[in-house]
Write an enzyme that holds these catalytic residues in place. Structure first.
Site, PDB file in Angstrom:
ATOM      1  N   ASP B  35       1.438   0.706  -7.232  1.00  0.00           N
ATOM      2  CA  ASP B  35       1.156   1.767  -6.269  1.00  0.00           C
ATOM      3  C   ASP B  35      -0.250   1.613  -5.696  1.00  0.00           C
ATOM      4  OD1 ASP B  35       3.002   3.543  -5.424  1.00  0.00           O
ATOM      5  OD2 ASP B  35       2.603   5.083  -6.913  1.00  0.00           O
ATOM      6  N   LYS B  56       0.695   2.456   0.181  1.00  0.00           N
ATOM      7  CA  LYS B  56       0.095   2.371   1.515  1.00  0.00           C
ATOM      8  C   LYS B  56      -1.023   1.325   1.494  1.00  0.00           C
ATOM      9  CE  LYS B  56       0.629   7.288   2.150  1.00  0.00           C
ATOM     10  NZ  LYS B  56      -0.093   8.535   2.157  1.00  0.00           N
ATOM     11  N   MET B 168      -4.602  16.091  -4.234  1.00  0.00           N
ATOM     12  CA  MET B 168      -4.263  15.806  -2.827  1.00  0.00           C
ATOM     13  C   MET B 168      -4.607  16.998  -1.931  1.00  0.00           C
ATOM     14  SD  MET B 168      -0.609  13.896  -3.607  1.00  0.00           S
ATOM     15  CE  MET B 168      -0.197  14.868  -5.072  1.00  0.00           C
TER      16      MET B 168
END
Lengths: 257, 257
Positions: B35, B56, B168
């Site tokens: 990840d 990402k 987050m």
């Protein structure tokens, strides 16, 4: 600057859930003060240390906190490298913050080394995904009653939409159940009660908010145990046959550089 | 039965916060799906594995979850030992539960290996005792908004008496602050915002509920960051000079039996 004292989380029980940092510190320590919730197998990593047991043993009362703190201070002032080993994580209901503050106030540097906290390990070991999307907004770690006698705000917790993970709750099952029902939590809210999480002797009892007290009695639930309350407590994301069981027959893992 | 797939928590960043169990699994894996929040230094423990990056990268969109799951399944069905490596803990906002359920449904056994979750590591690294007696009834781990668009019940959370640890949340500071103030939380409630927890580049910004948005902007707070909201967020139980800094110059620790 190297710390004089390490406050180390031993994790929930399975020695393989120790962090590398914890193993490294234990291997360097001259003296290790061991809490009662620490699995004795973890002590294999204390290569050269004198072991001092400071938890409840055999029905005796717990060593007073002030005495433990003075003991740490005395060893540190002798120039020894001191490790204080606690079950779970030192700062999740472990008084690690109090001990660190007290040592700092007395001019002794310390480092806190995280451990896997029992609540998260217990859920994982049973295949319960604590923050599963669509089922929980998050997770709350809580004790059934604090040492100053105050109770959590069960109404706020019931509203929060988070999974509740309750530590040290076995003696308070009836109170908890009543309060959460009174706060509007549904009677059929799933509950999982997990004893001796991560150890080969782990046991789990699935129930509901309304039935948990009766089911725990039939199950003869013993401390230490963790309770998971919320929709996710009905989940088991992997089969029971695949649940991890510590392979204690294997030699302990060792660190080398 | 040995699992075909390990879902492994890599912890917050510092490679020494990996568990022994994680290091052992990474050393045995044939392929590791990595990840984007995983510290590259953790990959030193993947001795023989092919590394596949699935997070990402450089502004690209994240690899779709369904694609990642199919990839794990394909590798497992080839008879490879597959590790899925995620930042923090797989079941704390890590979708570990979804992946484990999906694999189980497809006949592939898996084991989830806990990691130190970022919120607990961030607080510890800054000397914040999340459940300090007399200051907090417990701790709630939460995201500022869930992926299904729903918001946490800030009123319930404000009432709960627990320390709030928000994952987050950098893009949602203003919303969070407004909602918690509207829910009756005091404007001077301490807040700590911690960027890149446990890494040498860790930064922290202390503020209050009323001032956090402005202070974060002045501080240029970047993701990934963790927020701690509650009385304990004003604490620093050990001196900043003693804060643990990973010793990356040292050789990586190795396991042997």
């Amino acid at each position: 600057m190297n710390p004089n004292v390490w406050l180390i989380g031993a994790g929930p029980g399975d020695p393989e859930l120790l962090t590398l940092k914890a193993v490294k510190a234990l291997g360097q320590a001259d003296v290790v003060l061991v809490d009662d919730l620490v699995n004795p197998l973890v002590l294999d990593y204390c290569a050269q240390a004198r072991l001092v047991y400071v938890g409840k043993r055999g029905g005796c009362r717990s060593t007073p906190q002030a005495f433990i703190q003075r003991l740490i201070l005395r060893y540190a002032r002798l120039g020894l490298r001191v490790a204080r080993l606690k079950g779970g994580d030192p700062c999740i209901f472990g008084r690690g913050g109090e001990e660190a503050q007290w040592l700092t106030d007395h001019g002794v540097s310390c480092e806190i080394i995280n451990g896997i906290t029992a609540g998260l390990a217990a859920a994982t070991a049973c295949g319960i995904p604590l923050t599963q999307r669509g089922m929980a907004q998050g997770v709350t770690l809580i004790t059934a009653h604090s040492q100053d006698g105050t109770m959590p705000d069960w109404t706020g917790l019931a509203r929060s939409g988070t999974t509740l993970v309750v530590y040290m709750g076995v003696a308070k099952l009836h109170d908890m159940s009543s309060q959460l029902l009174a706060a509007g939590m549904a009677a059929d809210t799933p509950v999982a009660m997990i004893e001796r999480a991560s150890l080969a002797s782990q046991r789990e009892c699935r129930s509901t908010l309304a039935a948990m007290t009766r089911d725990a009695a039939a199950f003869q639930l013993q401390s230490p145990a963790v309770l998971v309350i919320g929709r996710v407590a009905a989940c088991q994301v992997f089969g029971a046959a695949d649940a991890p069981v510590p392979a204690y027959a294997e030699p302990a893992l060792r660190l080398s550089a």
